[in-house]
Design an enzyme around this catalytic site. Structure first.
Site, short mmCIF file in Angstrom:
data_model
loop_
_atom_site.label_atom_id
_atom_site.label_comp_id
_atom_site.label_asym_id
_atom_site.label_seq_id
_atom_site.Cartn_x
_atom_site.Cartn_y
_atom_site.Cartn_z
N GLU A 58 0.83 -1.21 0.00
CA GLU A 58 0.00 0.00 0.00
C GLU A 58 0.86 1.26 0.00
O GLU A 58 0.59 2.21 -0.75
CB GLU A 58 -0.93 -0.01 1.22
CG GLU A 58 -1.75 1.27 1.40
CD GLU A 58 -2.74 1.53 0.29
OE1 GLU A 58 -3.25 2.67 0.21
OE2 GLU A 58 -3.01 0.61 -0.51
N HIS A 214 -18.14 -10.70 -17.20
CA HIS A 214 -16.88 -10.19 -17.74
C HIS A 214 -16.42 -11.03 -18.92
O HIS A 214 -16.00 -10.49 -19.96
CB HIS A 214 -15.82 -10.19 -16.63
CG HIS A 214 -14.46 -9.79 -17.12
ND1 HIS A 214 -14.20 -8.56 -17.66
CD2 HIS A 214 -13.27 -10.47 -17.13
CE1 HIS A 214 -12.93 -8.49 -18.00
NE2 HIS A 214 -12.34 -9.63 -17.69
N HIS A 276 -2.20 -9.51 -17.03
CA HIS A 276 -3.58 -9.40 -17.52
C HIS A 276 -4.03 -7.94 -17.51
O HIS A 276 -4.62 -7.45 -18.49
CB HIS A 276 -4.50 -10.25 -16.63
CG HIS A 276 -5.91 -10.32 -17.10
ND1 HIS A 276 -6.28 -10.90 -18.29
CD2 HIS A 276 -7.07 -9.88 -16.53
CE1 HIS A 276 -7.59 -10.82 -18.44
NE2 HIS A 276 -8.09 -10.20 -17.39
#
Length: 302
Positions: A58, A214, A276
């Site tokens: 993060e 999707h 991807h």
């Protein structure tokens, strides 16, 4: 002087790619709460005492996003000064700076709890994607790609215009649906490919519907790209910028579909999942460049 602009353009584009991939990494690893509900601090501190993996991911993503803002401002100022004669420069600078700001505010709102819901959070990737596309197209202009391929004499007829605009708009919904798969934690809702589950085609719950929705959109995109590519090879084989570009975009789509399937087979291998996201990001950026060529083509016809 242009040499420095080119260096900054490349660095900014690479940083924006890392912003895109970093956002996917945060989601895939469940690191969105790696700093708790504090922003821009982490667990209420400038430097947290503990550094578990989710906190590292993060903080790294926040750092890259902050670096992106700095380089975007630098890139924007340099491009504005040195390339203001290019018609699209100012627009692309406005878009890139506006959307990186929106992307940062949306990310901060999600951290502090002002931005809730999977459907809403899925828009975060799409917002940063527009920023990347603006930077990517501006970088191509900096390197005079349009002049190298002599796009001034390019004539794009209505059929290819419709394909280009339609696919660009549609792919944005495909990308949104993919982001929704990640945020809804539906990546492994279906463990088979191309159908959902062994001996099951029709989804039976919300998560399976998100996953299969999707895939269905990707199928439509794939068929549409095949039709457009055939049209390009029939009518634009003499235009390298069209023929080669659409071939590259189709290869990127093939790689995106392949990594999507491998994501299922490998139970969401993180590296495959990041590739991807990378392939669809580059594909969208290239489509936006062809939108620019369309706008120039129409401008010359007026």
């Amino acid at each position: 002087m242009y040499r420095n602009l080119k260096i900054v353009a490349v660095i900014t584009t690479l940083i924006m790619i890392f912003v895109q991939i970093g956002g996917s990494l945060v989601t895939k690893t469940g690191s969105a709460e790696g700093c708790g509900d504090s922003w821009p601090l982490c667990h209420g501190q400038l430097l947290p005492k503990d550094w578990p993996l989710d906190t590292i991911i993060e903080i790294a993503h926040r750092g890259v996003s902050g670096l992106a803002i700095i380089f975007l401002i630098l890139f924007g100022v340099m491009a504005w000064r040195q390339m203001s004669h290019v018609r699209e420069t100012k627009f692309l600078v406005y878009v890139s700076l506006s959307f990186i700001l929106i992307q940062s505010l949306v990310g901060a709102a999600a951290v502090v709890g002002l931005w809730h819901g999977d459907f809403v959070l899925a828009a975060h990737f799409g917002i940063s994607l527009i920023c990347f596309a603006a930077v990517f197209v501006l970088t191509l202009l900096v390197f005079h790609v349009d002049q190298k391929f002599d796009t001034k004499d390019l004539i794009i007829k209505q059929t290819l215009r419709n394909h280009t605009i339609g696919i660009t708009i549609f792919i944005y919904f495909v990308i949104y649906s993919g982001a929704l798969v990640r945020h809804a934690d539906a990546s492994l809702a279906c463990t088979s490919w191309p159908h959902c589950m062994p001996n099951q085609i029709i989804p039976t719950n919300f998560y399976q519907w998100v996953q299969m929705g999707h895939r269905f959109l990707v199928l439509i995109l794939f068929v549409w790209m095949v039709i457009a590519l055939i049209h390009v090879y029939k009518h634009y084989s003499n235009y390298r910028v069209i023929k080669n570009g659409w071939t590259i975009m189709f290869v990127l789509l093939l790689l995106q579909v392949l990594t999507g399937a491998l994501t299922i087979f490998t139970y969401v291998n993180i590296f495959i999942a990041l590739f991807h996201a990378l392939f669809i990001t580059l594909l969208f950026g290239m489509l936006c460049y062809y939108i620019l060529l369309l706008s120039r083509n129409e401008y010359r016809e007026k």
